[in-house]
Motif scaffolding. Structure first.
Motif, PDB file in Angstrom:
ATOM      1  N   TYR A 117      14.675  24.417 -13.802  1.00 19.95           N
ATOM      2  CA  TYR A 117      16.117  24.214 -13.647  1.00 19.95           C
ATOM      3  C   TYR A 117      16.471  22.758 -13.332  1.00 19.95           C
ATOM      4  O   TYR A 117      17.638  22.421 -13.179  1.00 19.95           O
ATOM      5  CB  TYR A 117      16.674  25.167 -12.588  1.00 19.95           C
ATOM      6  CG  TYR A 117      16.872  26.569 -13.119  1.00 19.95           C
ATOM      7  CD1 TYR A 117      18.140  27.045 -13.423  1.00 19.95           C
ATOM      8  CD2 TYR A 117      15.789  27.412 -13.355  1.00 19.95           C
ATOM      9  CE1 TYR A 117      18.330  28.323 -13.939  1.00 19.95           C
ATOM     10  CE2 TYR A 117      15.964  28.689 -13.869  1.00 19.95           C
ATOM     11  CZ  TYR A 117      17.232  29.139 -14.160  1.00 19.95           C
ATOM     12  OH  TYR A 117      17.407  30.407 -14.683  1.00 19.95           O
ATOM     13  N   GLY A 118      15.458  21.884 -13.230  1.00 17.72           N
ATOM     14  CA  GLY A 118      15.680  20.449 -13.056  1.00 17.72           C
ATOM     15  C   GLY A 118      16.256  20.055 -11.716  1.00 17.72           C
ATOM     16  O   GLY A 118      16.964  19.065 -11.600  1.00 17.72           O
ATOM     17  N   LEU A 119      15.939  20.797 -10.656  1.00 19.55           N
ATOM     18  CA  LEU A 119      16.606  20.556  -9.386  1.00 19.55           C
ATOM     19  C   LEU A 119      15.677  20.265  -8.206  1.00 19.55           C
ATOM     20  O   LEU A 119      16.131  20.180  -7.070  1.00 19.55           O
ATOM     21  CB  LEU A 119      17.537  21.724  -9.053  1.00 19.55           C
ATOM     22  CG  LEU A 119      16.950  23.131  -9.144  1.00 19.55           C
ATOM     23  CD1 LEU A 119      16.168  23.526  -7.930  1.00 19.55           C
ATOM     24  CD2 LEU A 119      18.058  24.116  -9.418  1.00 19.55           C
ATOM     25  N   ASN A 120      14.406  20.060  -8.444  1.00 15.60           N
ATOM     26  CA  ASN A 120      13.504  19.654  -7.354  1.00 15.60           C
ATOM     27  C   ASN A 120      13.805  18.211  -6.958  1.00 15.60           C
ATOM     28  O   ASN A 120      13.989  17.353  -7.819  1.00 15.60           O
ATOM     29  CB  ASN A 120      12.037  19.720  -7.787  1.00 15.60           C
ATOM     30  CG  ASN A 120      11.510  21.129  -7.872  1.00 15.60           C
ATOM     31  OD1 ASN A 120      12.054  22.045  -7.285  1.00 15.60           O
ATOM     32  ND2 ASN A 120      10.438  21.300  -8.614  1.00 15.60           N
ATOM     33  N   PHE A 121      13.813  17.938  -5.664  1.00 14.19           N
ATOM     34  CA  PHE A 121      13.918  16.556  -5.211  1.00 14.19           C
ATOM     35  C   PHE A 121      12.612  15.849  -5.513  1.00 14.19           C
ATOM     36  O   PHE A 121      11.533  16.382  -5.272  1.00 14.19           O
ATOM     37  CB  PHE A 121      14.179  16.483  -3.703  1.00 14.19           C
ATOM     38  CG  PHE A 121      15.533  16.988  -3.293  1.00 14.19           C
ATOM     39  CD1 PHE A 121      16.688  16.419  -3.803  1.00 14.19           C
ATOM     40  CD2 PHE A 121      15.654  18.020  -2.387  1.00 14.19           C
ATOM     41  CE1 PHE A 121      17.940  16.877  -3.422  1.00 14.19           C
ATOM     42  CE2 PHE A 121      16.898  18.483  -1.999  1.00 14.19           C
ATOM     43  CZ  PHE A 121      18.049  17.917  -2.517  1.00 14.19           C
ATOM     44  N   VAL A 122      12.709  14.627  -6.046  1.00 14.69           N
ATOM     45  CA  VAL A 122      11.502  13.862  -6.367  1.00 14.69           C
ATOM     46  C   VAL A 122      11.287  12.707  -5.398  1.00 14.69           C
ATOM     47  O   VAL A 122      10.274  12.010  -5.484  1.00 14.69           O
ATOM     48  CB  VAL A 122      11.506  13.348  -7.827  1.00 14.69           C
ATOM     49  CG1 VAL A 122      11.483  14.515  -8.803  1.00 14.69           C
ATOM     50  CG2 VAL A 122      12.687  12.432  -8.091  1.00 14.69           C
ATOM     51  N   GLY A 124      12.798  11.096  -1.186  1.00 23.16           N
ATOM     52  CA  GLY A 124      13.579  11.344   0.022  1.00 23.16           C
ATOM     53  C   GLY A 124      12.896  12.321   0.971  1.00 23.16           C
ATOM     54  O   GLY A 124      11.829  12.862   0.668  1.00 23.16           O
ATOM     55  N   PRO A 125      13.511  12.567   2.119  1.00 19.61           N
ATOM     56  CA  PRO A 125      12.892  13.403   3.146  1.00 19.61           C
ATOM     57  C   PRO A 125      12.734  14.870   2.750  1.00 19.61           C
ATOM     58  O   PRO A 125      11.932  15.579   3.350  1.00 19.61           O
ATOM     59  CB  PRO A 125      13.829  13.259   4.346  1.00 19.61           C
ATOM     60  CG  PRO A 125      15.114  12.757   3.810  1.00 19.61           C
ATOM     61  CD  PRO A 125      14.785  12.005   2.557  1.00 19.61           C
ATOM     62  N   LEU A 126      13.464  15.327   1.738  1.00 17.41           N
ATOM     63  CA  LEU A 126      13.355  16.727   1.298  1.00 17.41           C
ATOM     64  C   LEU A 126      12.560  16.854  -0.009  1.00 17.41           C
ATOM     65  O   LEU A 126      12.653  17.860  -0.701  1.00 17.41           O
ATOM     66  CB  LEU A 126      14.753  17.339   1.129  1.00 17.41           C
ATOM     67  CG  LEU A 126      15.635  17.342   2.369  1.00 17.41           C
ATOM     68  CD1 LEU A 126      17.002  17.936   2.062  1.00 17.41           C
ATOM     69  CD2 LEU A 126      14.977  18.076   3.520  1.00 17.41           C
ATOM     70  N   GLU A 127      11.767  15.832  -0.315  1.00 16.68           N
ATOM     71  CA  GLU A 127      10.975  15.808  -1.552  1.00 16.68           C
ATOM     72  C   GLU A 127      10.258  17.135  -1.761  1.00 16.68           C
ATOM     73  O   GLU A 127       9.671  17.679  -0.830  1.00 16.68           O
ATOM     74  CB  GLU A 127       9.955  14.667  -1.491  1.00 16.68           C
ATOM     75  CG  GLU A 127       9.218  14.460  -2.780  1.00 16.68           C
ATOM     76  CD  GLU A 127       8.304  13.246  -2.738  1.00 16.68           C
ATOM     77  OE1 GLU A 127       7.479  13.116  -3.653  1.00 16.68           O
ATOM     78  OE2 GLU A 127       8.423  12.430  -1.806  1.00 16.68           O
ATOM     79  N   THR A 128      10.314  17.644  -2.968  1.00 19.43           N
ATOM     80  CA  THR A 128       9.763  18.910  -3.495  1.00 19.43           C
ATOM     81  C   THR A 128      10.654  20.120  -3.211  1.00 19.43           C
ATOM     82  O   THR A 128      10.465  21.159  -3.838  1.00 19.43           O
ATOM     83  CB  THR A 128       8.313  19.240  -3.034  1.00 19.43           C
ATOM     84  OG1 THR A 128       8.306  19.666  -1.694  1.00 19.43           O
ATOM     85  CG2 THR A 128       7.377  18.073  -3.272  1.00 19.43           C
ATOM     86  N   LEU A 129      11.614  20.014  -2.288  1.00 21.10           N
ATOM     87  CA  LEU A 129      12.530  21.138  -2.061  1.00 21.10           C
ATOM     88  C   LEU A 129      13.601  21.134  -3.149  1.00 21.10           C
ATOM     89  O   LEU A 129      13.705  20.205  -3.939  1.00 21.10           O
ATOM     90  CB  LEU A 129      13.164  21.039  -0.677  1.00 21.10           C
ATOM     91  CG  LEU A 129      12.200  21.123   0.509  1.00 21.10           C
ATOM     92  CD1 LEU A 129      12.967  21.050   1.818  1.00 21.10           C
ATOM     93  CD2 LEU A 129      11.354  22.389   0.446  1.00 21.10           C
TER      94      LEU A 129
END
Length: 168
Positions: A117-122, A124-129
């Motif tokens: 869905y193209g929405l993973n953080f790549v 920043g502090p929430l990377e992979t969420l």
């Protein structure tokens, strides 16, 4: 890639949400009883994908509560709350809150939902969420509405998502 903010700081996602009018990407997610669900399990129903970083944050928790309240009044509609939280955390939260009109699903195993869905953080502090998004599908799995919330700390536009369910 899309760019959103976390308290004003730019954060990138792995892609862009599916386009309105396209077929939604299939998925395999884990339920709170550790079984698996795919998009096909919801065929014939309208689907609201309430996607968020973690149910253990105030805004994410509120989105689950709000969609639970709204879902109790919707016909032929399933509200799926999707994050990378462990299924145990999702079960604990919904149980403690008495939320039984939403279906909690976890992408913890491999993050394939977020990638599709193209929405993973790549970064920043929430990377992979997952970034905070809402995707509405019709009974055939066609995307009717998408929203990627521009500021992660903000709630989604519930009204617009619910109105998309009513459009024919």
């Amino acid at each position: 890639m899309a760019t959103v903010t976390l308290h004003g700081d730019n954060v990138q996602t792995s892609g862009t949400l599916p386009k309105v009018g396209s077929k939604a990407p299939d998925f395999k997610l884990t339920t709170t009883d550790l079984s698996s669900k795919t998009l096909n399990d919801f065929a014939g129903n309208k689907v609201v994908l309430n996607i968020f970083p973690s149910v253990d944050t105030g805004t994410c928790a509120q989105s689950v509560r709000q969609f639970n309240q709204e879902a109790s009044e919707l016909d032929n509609t399933k509200v799926l709350c999707v994050s990378r939280d462990l299924p145990f955390a999702l079960k604990r939260f919904c149980g403690a809150e008495g939320l039984d009109h939403v279906i909690s699903l976890s992408d913890y195993k491999d993050g394939s939902f977020g990638k599709a869905y193209g929405l993973n953080f790549v970064n920043g502090p929430l990377e992979t969420l997952h970034s905070r998004c809402v995707v509405v599908l019709d009974e055939n799995g066609t995307v009717k509405y998408t929203e990627q919330v521009p500021e992660i700390a903000d709630e989604p536009n519930y009204k617009a998502a619910l109105e998309a369910l009513m459009d024919d």
